[in-house]
Scaffold this active site. Structure first.
Site, mmCIF file in Angstrom:
data_model
loop_
_atom_site.group_PDB
_atom_site.id
_atom_site.type_symbol
_atom_site.label_atom_id
_atom_site.label_comp_id
_atom_site.label_asym_id
_atom_site.label_seq_id
_atom_site.Cartn_x
_atom_site.Cartn_y
_atom_site.Cartn_z
ATOM 1 N N ASP A 87 -0.240 5.119 1.201
ATOM 2 C CA ASP A 87 -0.518 5.978 2.359
ATOM 3 C C ASP A 87 -0.414 5.197 3.659
ATOM 4 O O ASP A 87 -1.084 4.177 3.839
ATOM 5 C CB ASP A 87 -1.945 6.538 2.253
ATOM 6 C CG ASP A 87 -2.021 7.783 1.387
ATOM 7 O OD1 ASP A 87 -1.376 8.780 1.733
ATOM 8 O OD2 ASP A 87 -2.736 7.744 0.369
ATOM 9 N N ASP B 14 0.870 -1.158 0.000
ATOM 10 C CA ASP B 14 0.000 0.000 0.000
ATOM 11 C C ASP B 14 0.918 1.221 0.000
ATOM 12 O O ASP B 14 2.135 1.102 0.128
ATOM 13 C CB ASP B 14 -0.891 -0.042 1.250
ATOM 14 C CG ASP B 14 -1.756 1.184 1.381
ATOM 15 O OD1 ASP B 14 -2.415 1.563 0.396
ATOM 16 O OD2 ASP B 14 -1.775 1.781 2.473
#
Length: 260
Positions: free
Chosen positions: A31, A29
């Site tokens: 963020d 991922d």
């Protein structure tokens, strides 16, 4: 919001990745997983919602942000914040993302130990992709600011898939993009919805307790949790992989990426 401590036996952490041998790829991922951006997102939402008098003019707190916004796709956020005017919600989230990009231009902090992990991945010749619910402009800006544009072989964006996270499709698209199999790939994630997506895609997920409470992360059944990429649990698991022949060193290099 208090963050509880969840201990997982080190033996479980080591065995979680051994079943993947030989490991061929890692998915990330963006963020909260590559960089600590939740404070910037929270600031942008808080200030912009305050301007329009949301919640009676009371600023949203961290608990509201974590439970309702963090890790979620903007379509879902727009529906939650503006249940009676979805189009206005979409316009609001677009404007919020533009503000967020200005904040990223001023300050972006990578997760501790990321440079060490990046070198380990490159040394072992593993495939890698970024899989995110962030808009592409945000994702590419963050990845560029971290010096990882050339590191990632693909960037998969939830809004460009038929379904965003917590649906598994973005992670399955990530595998397809880099030619990897779920039987030999694991994931790094920091949000409950992201962990749920990775688990649904049938891959082990190592959760980062960057900002989200550990009890919420554990509800989604990650393989184990780490504080950051310096965490001894992570390196014990990676070293066990090496010891058992689960990865092979392709090249020895002293070059590392440059981080903002």
């Amino acid at each position: 919001m208090a963050i509880s401590s969840v201990e997982i036996p080190s033996s479980d952490c080591k065995s979680a990745l051994l079943k993947l041998a030989p490991v061929e790829a890692i998915l990330f991922d963006v963020d909260g997983t590559l960089c600590d951006t939740d404070p910037l997102h929270h600031r942008a939402f808080r200030e912009m919602l305050l301007e329009i008098g949301f919640n009676g003019g009371v600023p949203i707190d961290e608990e509201f942000f974590i439970l309702n916004i963090a890790g979620k796709h903007n379509d879902d956020i727009a529906r939650l914040l503006f249940p009676d005017d979805y189009e206005r919600g979409l316009k609001f989230t677009d404007e919020k993302e533009a503000y967020f990009r200005r904040l990223v231009g001023e300050q972006l902090n990578c997760i501790s130990g990321l440079d060490k992990l990046v070198k380990w991945i490159k040394d072992h010749g593993l495939k890698r992709a970024a899989v995110t619910n962030a808009p592409r402009a945000n994702a590419e800006l963050m990845i560029s600011r971290l010096g990882l544009t050339e590191f990632f072989q693909a960037v998969i964006v939830g809004s460009e898939c038929e379904h965003a996270k917590p649906h598994p499709m973005p992670y399955l698209k990530g595998l397809e993009a880099i030619g990897a199999s779920k039987e030999h790939t694991f994931i790094f994630e920091d949000s409950p919805s992201g962990i749920r997506a990775g688990v649904a895609a049938e891959m082990p997920v190592i959760g980062l307790s960057t900002r989200n409470p550990e009890n919420l992360l554990m509800e989604e059944k990650p393989a184990f949790l780490i504080k950051d990429y310096e965490d001894t649990k992570l390196w014990a698991a990676l070293e066990e992989l090496e010891k058992q022949g689960g990865v092979s060193i392709r090249t020895q290099t002293t070059q590392t990426d440059t981080f903002a």
